[in-house]
Design an enzyme around this catalytic site. Sequence first.
Site: not given
Length: 468
Positions: A129, A183, A186-187, A190
Amino acid sequence: MNGKYEIGMIGLGVMGRNLVLNMADHGFSVAGMDNVSSQVEALQTEAGNRPVLAVAKPEELVAALRSPRAVMMLVPAGRVVDAVIGELTPLLQPGDLILDCGNSFYQDTDRREKELTDRGILFMGVGISGGESGARHGPSIMPGGKPEAYERVRPVLEAAAAHVNGDPCVAYLGPGAAGHYVKMVHNGIEYAVMQLIAEAYDIMRRGLGMSAAEMHAVFGDWNEGDSASYLVEITTDILARTDDDTGNPLVDMIRDEARQLGTGMWTSQDAMDLGVPVPTIDIAVAMRNLSALAEERREAAALLGRDGPTFGGDPKELLAWLKEAFFAAAIVVYAQGMAQLKSASAAHGYGLDLEAIARIWRGGCIVRAALLEDIRQAYRSRPDLPNILLDPGIGARVSDRLESLKSVAVTAAGIDIPVPALMASLAYFESYRSGRLPANLLQAQRDYFGAHQYERTDREGSFHTEWT
Ligand code: 6PG
């Protein structure tokens, strides 16, 4: 055959190229490959006299690499990843390592690891990222796979990653698809934080009629305080940008239809599968979908729209609430995402270290925020923390701001400005801290129409009532 380059990179788009240059700047020799000749040339030019080779064929790449080989790939998720693996694998030898550094769906990563293990090839799913600039100057790196595979690339990943107080923003996260899973979440975080910022912007723009310059100042102020974060910082920058053609703020010239590549949706879908509530992430995905219904929205605006009531209060007071409300709602987003990781870790056997995840998200990545240091400390004091809201310090940071969050939600509803992510964070917090929810009635209804039984508050066992 034993070449001289330490690491390979397939996919020389801007992310791949930047990562190659980053690794080379840290003294690693890198061979890059892409079948688009302009990308090969671009790397050759940008690399200057760094220890970098740029080639157009997988055979040339493989021949250039030192054995056992380590080949990273940064190509679009999905079929392209399978195609590249299919082309590369026959050229490799047992013991070589492939690292998929794109946003692959974690179940694909599991499948690919199994397929490659059968052929003696090591495979890692690595979340990266930080966008173009992260790739060039230090991303946050989320690797998963076999620990021995990680040890082989640990020096280069540690060197290339962002550093916060001397700590590299990379850590071995767990077996199989652990890295891609982290990940993905994480998104999801986000998406939700971006939606919260968009709602704050909407309140300021439509509710208070503020100019881009005024909003730039507000977000700039937030970025100096508790909410300091990459996403608030870039929003501040975006609001300062003028369109060259029209002279208007550039953001005003951009269509209000958000696109997506899927990672936020996967987060939401997988949370549903796990039975983990992540309502702010869910609504962020739904709002992107709703934004995409542009034509329908215009028809609905003509049929159902109205000039809503205007804000009659004190703008300064609303802005003060908004600042607090945003921070509280953002904490709740991280709480949802981290809770999902905890549950997924148990379900998929990842053995995730949530403190390490908070640590490697402090720098380089899109969700980096000052708050992550507190989250890290929370897991440090209680590694099995079920939810960061149960950390007394973090919980208090939300409850101290709850009145502001409620005031913003009520005010926004009063002036017809939708703030679904703010409201979802508020509702999650209120529900999570509620010792008694109305689910007793749901149980009664289930038992009424389906004889599904219920448990009683006063004694053990399952009960059924003939309701009619
Ligand atoms: C990152 C970003 C990056 C990419 C997203 C965008 O961490 O660097 O998340 O991976 O920009 O895939 O996702 P959407 O296109 O779905 O918004």
